[in-house]
Write a protein that holds these residues in place. Structure first.
Motif, PDB file in Angstrom:
ATOM      1  N   THR A  89     -20.970  12.274  46.610  1.00 56.34           N
ATOM      2  CA  THR A  89     -20.481  13.283  45.675  1.00 56.34           C
ATOM      3  C   THR A  89     -20.855  12.857  44.266  1.00 56.34           C
ATOM      4  OG1 THR A  89     -18.641  13.813  47.138  1.00 56.34           O
ATOM      5  CG2 THR A  89     -18.426  14.498  44.851  1.00 56.34           C
ATOM      6  N   TYR A  90     -21.426  13.791  43.519  1.00 63.61           N
ATOM      7  CA  TYR A  90     -21.873  13.515  42.154  1.00 63.61           C
ATOM      8  C   TYR A  90     -20.991  14.272  41.178  1.00 63.61           C
ATOM      9  CZ  TYR A  90     -25.996  11.883  44.596  1.00 63.61           C
ATOM     10  OH  TYR A  90     -26.836  11.212  45.437  1.00 63.61           O
ATOM     11  N   GLU A  91     -20.423  13.557  40.201  1.00 61.89           N
ATOM     12  CA  GLU A  91     -19.633  14.198  39.157  1.00 61.89           C
ATOM     13  C   GLU A  91     -20.564  14.618  38.035  1.00 61.89           C
ATOM     14  OE1 GLU A  91     -16.562  11.455  38.053  1.00 61.89           O
ATOM     15  OE2 GLU A  91     -15.505  11.717  39.943  1.00 61.89           O
ATOM     16  N   ALA A  92     -20.393  15.863  37.608  1.00 67.05           N
ATOM     17  CA  ALA A  92     -21.230  16.422  36.547  1.00 67.05           C
ATOM     18  C   ALA A  92     -20.318  17.184  35.593  1.00 67.05           C
ATOM     19  CB  ALA A  92     -22.287  17.350  37.139  1.00 67.05           C
ATOM     20  N   ALA A  93     -19.790  16.460  34.587  1.00 62.57           N
ATOM     21  CA  ALA A  93     -18.827  17.057  33.655  1.00 62.57           C
ATOM     22  C   ALA A  93     -17.678  17.651  34.472  1.00 62.57           C
ATOM     23  CB  ALA A  93     -19.498  18.069  32.748  1.00 62.57           C
TER      24      ALA A  93
END
Length: 129
Positions: A89-93
């Motif tokens: 899972t990638y957090e993007a803002a």
């Protein structure tokens, strides 16, 4: 060509149209913001393409990169640019992205066609937008 086990119940499936080929980009409206999602595939070695087999990404010398730009509100801003790995899972803002599977037929690199490519990925809000 198996997908990684990911609980997609809290994610919205991204509208990736693998038959449209790569690179590809689409707009996504989520909450009060609008984003552009761009997906590119890089293959380092020509020999990888010469086999004609489907690429199950990532693999040595081949990978997919996602670039997400928030278009509104405010000035455009890149919030994510990453090589994708299934299950991470990638957090993007204010968003989270996850890739479940990335299978790309070499004939879909730079061209459209129904060759069996499939990319499954999702997006979720980390907080209210």
């Amino acid at each position: 060509m198996s997908a990684v086990e990911v609980d997609l119940s809290r994610f919205l499936r991204l509208p990736v149209q693998a038959d449209d080929g790569f690179p590809q980009a689409f707009r996504l409206s989520l909450g009060t913001a609008v984003y552009t999602v761009a997906l590119t595939v890089t293959v380092v070695e020509e020999e990888t393409l010469a086999t004609g087999r489907k690429l199950v990404l990532p693999e040595p010398g081949a990978f997919m990169v996602a670039t997400v730009t928030r278009e509104t509100p405010g000035p455009p801003r890149v919030v994510l640019r990453r090589k994708l790995v299934p299950g991470l899972t990638y957090e993007a803002a204010e968003l989270e992205f996850v890739a479940v599977s990335m299978v790309v037929d070499p004939r879909n690199l730079g061209a459209a066609g129904a060759f069996g490519s499939e990319v499954v990925a999702g997006v979720a809000a980390r907080w209210a937008l």
